[in-house]
Design an enzyme around this catalytic site. Sequence first.
Site, PDB file in Angstrom:
ATOM      1  N   PRO A   1     -17.673  43.023 -29.866  1.00 55.11           N
ATOM      2  CA  PRO A   1     -16.925  41.886 -29.308  1.00 55.11           C
ATOM      3  C   PRO A   1     -17.484  40.639 -30.087  1.00 55.11           C
ATOM      4  O   PRO A   1     -18.634  40.364 -30.236  1.00 55.11           O
ATOM      5  CB  PRO A   1     -17.434  41.870 -27.882  1.00 55.11           C
ATOM      6  CG  PRO A   1     -18.427  42.941 -27.799  1.00 55.11           C
ATOM      7  CD  PRO A   1     -18.656  43.671 -29.041  1.00 55.11           C
ATOM      8  N   GLU A   2     -16.759  39.520 -30.506  1.00 51.92           N
ATOM      9  CA  GLU A   2     -16.946  38.121 -30.914  1.00 51.92           C
ATOM     10  C   GLU A   2     -16.777  37.124 -29.832  1.00 51.92           C
ATOM     11  O   GLU A   2     -16.397  37.610 -28.797  1.00 51.92           O
ATOM     12  CB  GLU A   2     -16.451  38.176 -32.331  1.00 51.92           C
ATOM     13  CG  GLU A   2     -16.521  39.200 -33.217  1.00 51.92           C
ATOM     14  CD  GLU A   2     -15.814  38.938 -34.590  1.00 51.92           C
ATOM     15  OE1 GLU A   2     -15.729  38.016 -35.094  1.00 51.92           O
ATOM     16  OE2 GLU A   2     -15.625  40.037 -35.072  1.00 51.92           O
TER      17      GLU A   2
ATOM     18  N   LYS B   1     -22.298  34.975 -29.244  1.00 52.18           N
ATOM     19  CA  LYS B   1     -21.792  36.454 -28.905  1.00 52.18           C
ATOM     20  C   LYS B   1     -22.456  36.934 -27.556  1.00 52.18           C
ATOM     21  O   LYS B   1     -22.705  38.010 -27.437  1.00 52.18           O
ATOM     22  CB  LYS B   1     -21.750  37.513 -30.095  1.00 52.18           C
ATOM     23  CG  LYS B   1     -20.837  37.069 -31.271  1.00 52.18           C
ATOM     24  CD  LYS B   1     -20.776  37.875 -32.083  1.00 52.18           C
ATOM     25  CE  LYS B   1     -21.697  37.472 -33.382  1.00 52.18           C
ATOM     26  NZ  LYS B   1     -21.381  38.567 -34.687  1.00 52.18           N
TER      27      LYS B   1
ATOM     28  N   ARG C   1     -20.744  48.511 -43.077  1.00 54.64           N
ATOM     29  CA  ARG C   1     -19.406  47.978 -42.384  1.00 54.64           C
ATOM     30  C   ARG C   1     -18.658  47.806 -43.769  1.00 54.64           C
ATOM     31  O   ARG C   1     -18.822  48.249 -44.694  1.00 54.64           O
ATOM     32  CB  ARG C   1     -19.852  46.724 -41.667  1.00 54.64           C
ATOM     33  CG  ARG C   1     -20.311  45.423 -42.509  1.00 54.64           C
ATOM     34  CD  ARG C   1     -21.322  44.577 -41.775  1.00 54.64           C
ATOM     35  NE  ARG C   1     -22.501  44.291 -42.976  1.00 54.64           N
ATOM     36  CZ  ARG C   1     -22.065  43.245 -43.953  1.00 54.64           C
ATOM     37  NH1 ARG C   1     -21.319  42.530 -44.067  1.00 54.64           N
ATOM     38  NH2 ARG C   1     -23.115  43.133 -44.624  1.00 54.64           N
TER      39      ARG C   1
END
Length: 292
Positions: free
Chosen positions: A2-3, A57, A267
Amino acid sequence: MPELPEVEALAAFLRETAADLTVARVEPVAVNALKTFDPPFSTLVGAALVTVQRHGKFLDLVFAAADGERLDLITHLARAGWLQWKAKQPRTPARPGRGPLALRVVFTDGSGFDLTEAGTQKRLAVYLVRDPAQVDGISRLGVDPLSPEFTRDVLAALLAESGRAQIKGVITDQSKIAGVGNAYSDEALWVARLSPFRPAAALTATEVDQLHAAVTGVLRDAADAARGLAAADLKAEKKLGLKVHGQTGLPCPRCADTIREVSFSDRSLQYCPTCQTDGRPLADRRLSKLLK
Ligand SMILES: [Zn+2]
């Protein structure tokens, strides 16, 4: 992960759903996730939720404790963490185990939420403090990109002082800009037609304009799309809105070139060669290593 837009929507959802509710039980299940011990998590029992804030965040549930003191239950959901709202929590306490449950909060009306984390890499962090500035990651946060302070000139100064650092790294550095992560930085760079690897200080004035408009535009659009959604629907909404991030192999929605990716150990980033790198594919270290 989540950002800013998802955490903002989670905060709004909780303000709407849980304001004024009083904590009946707190169950810290994954002890590794708890980053503070004083005050103890048990002081949340009897506390009422006053409001919910976002810092970058980080999600900050602000409680008034039974003794009238302020208590901030703060979490950073990391890559695989999430908050699950439950209209009805189980009556019996959760047992510590290997499952995804990290922390359970039950309100006196039987509702509550679980902080969960999927996968084996446990990075979800939970803090209980009297003041959010006591959390290191929060006290170090840079400018909030949806605040009036994030002007084009502020971004220009951040880029200039970052020298040869790559712009992707600069705009995801939480101490510079708070709340932009891997997904929305890919989106913003695609909108701005900039290579993620461009040295920050080398951007022209026009490119800084484009990047500023792209970062604020992408975040605003995502925040608008997420607003009013229940916690359970936010992840799917985020995926739906992404144009390049996570779209490796699919056609670019703007020029139809194939979206490429660069992989790192933990990532990957995605970009469109035609829109962002003059048609040249970026070197992928993982791929080049395999070819050697
Ligand atoms: Zn394109």
